[in-house]
Design a protein around this motif. Structure first.
Motif, PDB file in Angstrom:
ATOM      1  N   GLY A 567      16.683  62.246  50.512  1.00 35.85           N
ATOM      2  CA  GLY A 567      17.449  61.512  49.511  1.00 35.85           C
ATOM      3  C   GLY A 567      18.868  61.236  49.962  1.00 35.85           C
ATOM      4  N   SER A 568      19.502  62.218  50.605  1.00 36.66           N
ATOM      5  CA  SER A 568      20.870  62.031  51.094  1.00 36.66           C
ATOM      6  C   SER A 568      20.925  60.928  52.141  1.00 36.66           C
ATOM      7  N   LEU A 569      19.932  60.895  53.059  1.00 34.18           N
ATOM      8  CA  LEU A 569      19.930  59.868  54.100  1.00 34.18           C
ATOM      9  C   LEU A 569      19.676  58.478  53.508  1.00 34.18           C
ATOM     10  N   LEU A 570      18.795  58.391  52.514  1.00 34.36           N
ATOM     11  CA  LEU A 570      18.562  57.103  51.874  1.00 34.36           C
ATOM     12  C   LEU A 570      19.823  56.606  51.174  1.00 34.36           C
ATOM     13  N   SER A 571      20.575  57.529  50.574  1.00 35.51           N
ATOM     14  CA  SER A 571      21.824  57.144  49.916  1.00 35.51           C
ATOM     15  C   SER A 571      22.819  56.576  50.926  1.00 35.51           C
ATOM     16  N   VAL A 572      22.939  57.217  52.088  1.00 33.85           N
ATOM     17  CA  VAL A 572      23.861  56.716  53.119  1.00 33.85           C
ATOM     18  C   VAL A 572      23.362  55.385  53.673  1.00 33.85           C
ATOM     19  N   LEU A 573      22.050  55.244  53.840  1.00 34.15           N
ATOM     20  CA  LEU A 573      21.492  53.968  54.305  1.00 34.15           C
ATOM     21  C   LEU A 573      21.832  52.859  53.312  1.00 34.15           C
ATOM     22  N   LYS A 574      21.622  53.117  52.033  1.00 38.86           N
ATOM     23  CA  LYS A 574      21.923  52.118  51.008  1.00 38.86           C
ATOM     24  C   LYS A 574      23.402  51.751  51.027  1.00 38.86           C
ATOM     25  N   PHE A 575      24.257  52.730  51.220  1.00 36.88           N
ATOM     26  CA  PHE A 575      25.699  52.484  51.292  1.00 36.88           C
ATOM     27  C   PHE A 575      26.031  51.527  52.449  1.00 36.88           C
ATOM     28  N   ASN A 576      25.404  51.739  53.598  1.00 36.75           N
ATOM     29  CA  ASN A 576      25.657  50.886  54.756  1.00 36.75           C
ATOM     30  C   ASN A 576      25.055  49.493  54.586  1.00 36.75           C
ATOM     31  N   LEU A 577      23.848  49.408  54.021  1.00 33.68           N
ATOM     32  CA  LEU A 577      23.224  48.103  53.820  1.00 33.68           C
ATOM     33  C   LEU A 577      24.013  47.256  52.824  1.00 33.68           C
ATOM     34  N   ASP A 578      24.600  47.899  51.835  1.00 36.58           N
ATOM     35  CA  ASP A 578      25.422  47.162  50.875  1.00 36.58           C
ATOM     36  C   ASP A 578      26.675  46.583  51.524  1.00 36.58           C
ATOM     37  N   ARG A 579      26.996  47.078  52.706  1.00 36.74           N
ATOM     38  CA  ARG A 579      28.162  46.575  53.448  1.00 36.74           C
ATOM     39  C   ARG A 579      27.738  45.775  54.677  1.00 36.74           C
ATOM     40  N   LYS A 580      26.554  45.167  54.571  1.00 37.50           N
ATOM     41  CA  LYS A 580      26.047  44.180  55.529  1.00 37.50           C
ATOM     42  C   LYS A 580      25.642  44.778  56.869  1.00 37.50           C
ATOM     43  N   ALA A 581      25.344  46.054  56.935  1.00 38.25           N
ATOM     44  CA  ALA A 581      24.814  46.611  58.175  1.00 38.25           C
ATOM     45  C   ALA A 581      23.370  46.137  58.352  1.00 38.25           C
ATOM     46  N   SER A 582      22.990  45.770  59.578  1.00 40.92           N
ATOM     47  CA  SER A 582      21.640  45.257  59.831  1.00 40.92           C
ATOM     48  C   SER A 582      20.761  46.273  60.556  1.00 40.92           C
ATOM     49  N   ARG A 583      21.377  47.208  61.271  1.00 44.24           N
ATOM     50  CA  ARG A 583      20.613  48.221  62.006  1.00 44.24           C
ATOM     51  C   ARG A 583      21.292  49.567  61.807  1.00 44.24           C
ATOM     52  N   VAL A 584      20.553  50.510  61.253  1.00 41.93           N
ATOM     53  CA  VAL A 584      21.127  51.810  60.915  1.00 41.93           C
ATOM     54  C   VAL A 584      20.210  52.906  61.439  1.00 41.93           C
ATOM     55  N   ARG A 585      20.796  53.859  62.143  1.00 41.75           N
ATOM     56  CA  ARG A 585      20.073  55.057  62.583  1.00 41.75           C
ATOM     57  C   ARG A 585      20.978  56.259  62.325  1.00 41.75           C
ATOM     58  N   LEU A 586      20.506  57.177  61.483  1.00 45.87           N
ATOM     59  CA  LEU A 586      21.328  58.312  61.062  1.00 45.87           C
ATOM     60  C   LEU A 586      20.514  59.592  61.149  1.00 45.87           C
ATOM     61  N   PHE A 587      21.228  60.705  61.348  1.00 46.76           N
ATOM     62  CA  PHE A 587      20.583  62.011  61.241  1.00 46.76           C
ATOM     63  C   PHE A 587      21.543  62.977  60.575  1.00 46.76           C
ATOM     64  N   GLU A 588      21.000  64.039  60.004  1.00 44.48           N
ATOM     65  CA  GLU A 588      21.795  65.081  59.345  1.00 44.48           C
ATOM     66  C   GLU A 588      21.156  66.432  59.601  1.00 44.48           C
ATOM     67  N   VAL A 589      22.000  67.408  59.845  1.00 45.95           N
ATOM     68  CA  VAL A 589      21.573  68.805  59.935  1.00 45.95           C
ATOM     69  C   VAL A 589      22.210  69.534  58.756  1.00 45.95           C
ATOM     70  N   GLY A 590      21.398  70.069  57.879  1.00 44.66           N
ATOM     71  CA  GLY A 590      21.948  70.727  56.699  1.00 44.66           C
ATOM     72  C   GLY A 590      20.950  71.657  56.049  1.00 44.66           C
ATOM     73  N   ARG A 591      21.456  72.437  55.112  1.00 43.25           N
ATOM     74  CA  ARG A 591      20.602  73.395  54.401  1.00 43.25           C
ATOM     75  C   ARG A 591      19.920  72.724  53.213  1.00 43.25           C
ATOM     76  N   VAL A 592      18.730  73.206  52.916  1.00 45.97           N
ATOM     77  CA  VAL A 592      18.033  72.834  51.698  1.00 45.97           C
ATOM     78  C   VAL A 592      17.807  74.102  50.891  1.00 45.97           C
ATOM     79  N   PHE A 593      17.507  73.942  49.622  1.00 48.41           N
ATOM     80  CA  PHE A 593      17.455  75.086  48.718  1.00 48.41           C
ATOM     81  C   PHE A 593      16.174  75.013  47.886  1.00 48.41           C
ATOM     82  N   ALA A 594      15.391  76.066  47.986  1.00 49.47           N
ATOM     83  CA  ALA A 594      14.117  76.119  47.272  1.00 49.47           C
ATOM     84  C   ALA A 594      13.959  77.488  46.615  1.00 49.47           C
ATOM     85  N   ARG A 595      13.266  77.512  45.511  1.00 46.84           N
ATOM     86  CA  ARG A 595      13.020  78.784  44.818  1.00 46.84           C
ATOM     87  C   ARG A 595      12.026  79.624  45.604  1.00 46.84           C
TER      88      ARG A 595
END
Length: 830
Positions: A567-595
């Motif tokens: 979800g976080s990566l899709l949010s950043v992708l949407k942010f870039n596409l809204d600013r006319k980016a045509s090619r986007v490649r992103l990665f993130e290293v982070g913690r996730v939280f589960a019960r």
């Protein structure tokens, strides 16, 4: 909080100068932000009395005054021209004699008084207003002093203008320091100087009348005390000493009744309210407000109320915002003759945040939301009553009895302090006797209860917090008290001892930054996002119907902890596409939280919450970027699969079809490493692509970070003495048969010689069933029936140092064909 040093020393006067006193308070946790004098520097100004004031012969607004300054003027009257409207015979005012220096003006230079001539009349001095002395902004006339002020005395001495004003910065837990007496109590504990606690005698009742009060919400008000006083004079003048003390606390004088309430609040920290008794209809009701009610406050604002706000109401309307501000309907004024004095304990949680809802703050709310001593409401009313009688009393004033209702007061919960634990945390040897002395100086009841067993905890002290200490709840709070009273400057200077041991990096694990650089080399840019996300992301993209919620989110949409990075990566992708980016490649290293109920609480974990690290990536747009060498092509599943394989290399991952709530059901795969699932990859589900308004679907992957970091140690193998022997075969299998099944059957076949590897290099389908991008052979179907396909593979055999014969190879190929027949019903293509 601001207050004068002289008021503090009236309660506790240690043998320290101003700077030392401020340093002591600061080191005791009560940071002194500023020290400034009550008035700017000036000199040569004495107390004078106007003996004569006549009209200036040539100026309508000037008077020629004869001023007596006593011994300061050798008994002679000074001729001074003055333009103040209140210059009249008989008043005593500050008089700046010739040679006096007034406070510096805007240019920063002091103003020196000289013999002057105004409209032809000589003036031997200047009569001063409060503004000209720099002690307030009042400049409508001369500063009138009490009639008993001694003539000729220096004004700085008489008005105590050399008094220092201390401004203290208090943290929210130090509610007991929001009064001069509270600060004095702490100063006595820090210095050992005696604390002077003036007795507050009870004012005897002269009538039996009381005001009926019904407290209908014990969770709002824990104690309510009140008293009727009749026959007061509200037009009396507030004494100069009280006006001065309030001004030095930063409070403007309003009226005598209001000034008395404010003065006692600064003195003892207990806010109170004085109602006009004649404006109250029937009885008072302490309750939560009702939807649709409103209240006109003392500041003139009208606020809409709801069930989350506490009020004091009468039979007709709401009269006061509980613990925050009174209402205009029952405000005291010049016509007030009968009053009702109220002092209550409002539960802090019932007051917290209410002022911010109405965009204002009050001194009362500031104190009540932090906690006010519930044990002194009656004493506070007695103190206010005595001041009302002293300042506003008349021969006809009558005092009623105090109505005190106790409903639900905070319970005093004892706290145990392990002496050995305190010594360990503070970092110096501390005895039980020292701790007892500290608690005795602080006025905290203490007793020794036991010798703790195990781990050498030693003696244990049980401390019962007094009602004004809302900040004492756990053992760490008591340890802090011991440290600050003993003195932080008494702690030994112990250099930290940390052995430096060089540790060779493990060869079985790659460096974190090496993996990041690898991803960057594949064309991905790193992004960092919040760990709290929208609840809908968890439900839609992670299939998590019960995410971990936040008690106090920084924003309404960011209300849960993420269990996936997608979800976080899709949010950043949407942010870039809204600013006319045509090619986007992103990665993130982070913690996730589960019960996870099996997770215990430790230094790095929270009970019931699993917090693994993951790496996720997203690819959108052209596969290789715009260039002249090849046509543009959107990134697809196999491009992303190649990136994941490069990321995991040299380990060989397996990819099996799977279903994931975020991914396309026919274009997604689970990633297996050594047979264990480590993540997923695939194309975004069409439903979410449409919801996020993306022109076309991005490709995503999410992997376990530890699995990505893991690396097998390389094993040395001898260089083959002979070249590998290759044989090509073509088999016919059903269309539904996956190559993974074919490859597994070949690998598991029992062969007479070693199989180095098997490579699929061609797929053939008849013209009627050829897929997009595949070519079907013209003419003959090659023995391939409907619903079948042909797989061409190259088998490479290794003789392990021995020369292979045709017989060996033919036997191995035959064994492979037999294994395929048994496993996937394959046959050789003829």
């Amino acid at each position: 909080m601001q207050f004068p040093e002289s008021w503090l020393r009236a309660f506790c006067n240690p043998p320290l100068n101003t700077e030392q006193l401020a340093e002591t308070l600061t080191m005791g946790g009560f940071e002194v932000e500023e020290i400034r004098p009550a008035a700017p520097p000036f000199g040569g100004i004495v107390i004078g009395e106007i003996k004569e004031a006549v009209q200036h012969p040539d100026a309508d607004r000037l008077r020629v005054c004869q001023v007596d300054v006593g011994a300061a003027g050798d008994g002679a009257l000074l001729n001074i021209v003055c333009g103040a409207p209140n210059a009249r015979v008989g008043i005593k005012v500050p008089c700046a004699m010739v040679g006096a220096e007034l406070p510096p003006g805007e240019d920063g230079k002091p103003f020196k008084i000289k013999v002057g001539k105004l409209r032809g009349v000589q003036s031997f001095g200047m009569l001063c207003s409060a503004r000209e002395l720099g002690i307030s902004d009042e400049h409508g006339g001369l500063l009138e002093l009490p009639t008993d002020a001694p003539l000729g005395q220096n004004v700085r001495e008489y008005l105590r203008l050399d008094d220092a004003l201390l401004t203290i910065k208090l943290t929210p837990n130090l509610a007991h320091g929001l009064s001069v007496y509270g600060i004095a109590r702490e100063l006595a504990a820090l210095t050992g100087a005696p604390l002077h606690t003036p007795a507050i005698p009870a004012v005897p009742a002269t009538m039996s009348e009381t005001l009926p009060v019904q407290v209908q919400a014990a969770d709002l008000c824990g104690r309510f005390s009140g008293r009727i006083v009749k026959g007061v004079n509200p037009q009396a003048t507030t004494p100069a000493w009280m006006v001065e003390q309030l001004a030095r606390c930063g409070q403007r004088s309003v009226s005598p009744l209001v000034d008395i309430s404010n003065y006692v609040m600064f003195e003892y920290g207990q806010p109170s309210h004085i109602f006009d008794l004649d404006k109250i209809e029937g009885s008072l009701h302490v309750r939560w407000a009702r939807a649709g009610e409103s209240l006109e406050l003392l500041n003139g604002n009208t606020v809409a109320l709801d069930e989350q706000v506490g009020v004091i109401a009468d039979e007709r309307q709401v009269e006061s915002l509980a613990g925050i501000m009174g209402g205009n309907a029952t405000a005291v004024g010049d016509a007030t003759r009968n009053i009702y004095i109220e002092a209550a304990f409002w539960h802090p949680e019932a007051i917290q945040g209410r002022s911010r809802r109405f965009n204002f703050a009050t001194d009362a709310g500031h104190r009540f939301e932090r906690g006010v001593d519930p044990s002194r409401t009656v004493e506070i009313i007695e103190r206010i009553t005595a001041l009302v009688l002293e300042i506003c009393g008349t021969p006809h004033t009558q005092v009623g009895p105090i109505d005190d209702q106790r409903l639900r007061l905070p319970e005093a919960r004892p706290i145990e302090l392990r002496v050995a634990r305190a010594a360990k945390v503070i970092g110096m040897a501390i005895s039980a006797q020292q701790c007892e002395e500290v608690f005795a100086r602080l006025g905290l009841p203490c007793e020794r209860v036991a010798h703790a067993e195990g781990e050498g905890e030693g003696e244990v002290l049980r401390v019962t917090p007094p009602p004004y200490r809302f900040d004492l709840a756990i053992e760490a709070d008591l340890i802090e008290e011991v440290a600050r009273i003993i003195g932080f400057n008494q702690l030994p200077d112990t250099a930290p001892l940390a052995p430096i041991v060089a540790q060779a990096p493990s060869e079985t694990q790659r460096g974190q930054f090496a993996v990041r650089r690898l991803l960057a080399g594949l064309g991905y840019q790193e992004t960092i996002n919040f760990s709290f996300v929208q609840e809908s992301w968890e439900r839609d993209l992670a299939g998590n119907a019960n995410p971990i919620g936040l008690l106090n989110p920084i924003a309404a949409p960011m209300s849960v902890m993420r269990s996936s990075l997608l979800g976080s990566l899709l949010s950043v992708l949407k942010f870039n596409l809204d600013r006319k980016a045509s090619r986007v490649r992103l990665f993130e290293v982070g913690r996730v939280f589960a019960r996870d109920a099996s997770v215990p609480t430790s230094e790095a974990s929270v009970q019931g919450v699993h917090q693994p690290l993951r790496v996720a990536g997203i690819a959108y747009g052209d596969a290789a970027g715009r260039q002249w060498g090849q046509a543009e092509r959107r990134v697809d599943f196999y491009d992303l699969k190649g990136d994941v394989q490069a990321l995991l290399a040299p380990a060989q991952a397996e990819f099996v079809p799977c279903e994931h709530p975020a991914l396309h059901p026919g274009r997604s795969a689970q990633v297996l490493l050594h047979g264990q699932p480590i993540g997923v990859l695939g194309e975004l589900h069409p439903k979410w692509r449409q919801q996020w308004e993306l022109p076309h679907a991005p490709m995503l992957f999410e992997l376990d970070w530890q699995a990505v970091l893991a690396r097998q140690l390389p094993k040395a193998q001898p260089v083959p003495r002979h070249q590998l022997i290759e044989r090509d075969i073509a088999i016919v299998v059903a269309e539904a048969t996956a190559y993974a099944q074919v490859h597994q059957a070949i690998v598991q076949a029992k062969l007479p010689i070693a199989l180095a590897h098997a490579l699929l290099f061609d797929i053939y389908r008849p013209a009627a069933s050829a897929g997009a991008g595949e070519q079907a052979a013209p003419g003959s179907q090659g023995g391939i029936g409907p619903g079948e396909k042909s797989l061409a593979m190259r088998l490479s055999f290794d003789g392990a140092g021995a020369a292979l014969t045709d017989a060996d190879i033919d036997a191995a190929v035959a064994a492979v064909v037999q294994a395929l027949e048994r496993a996937v019903a394959a046959r050789l293509r003829r």
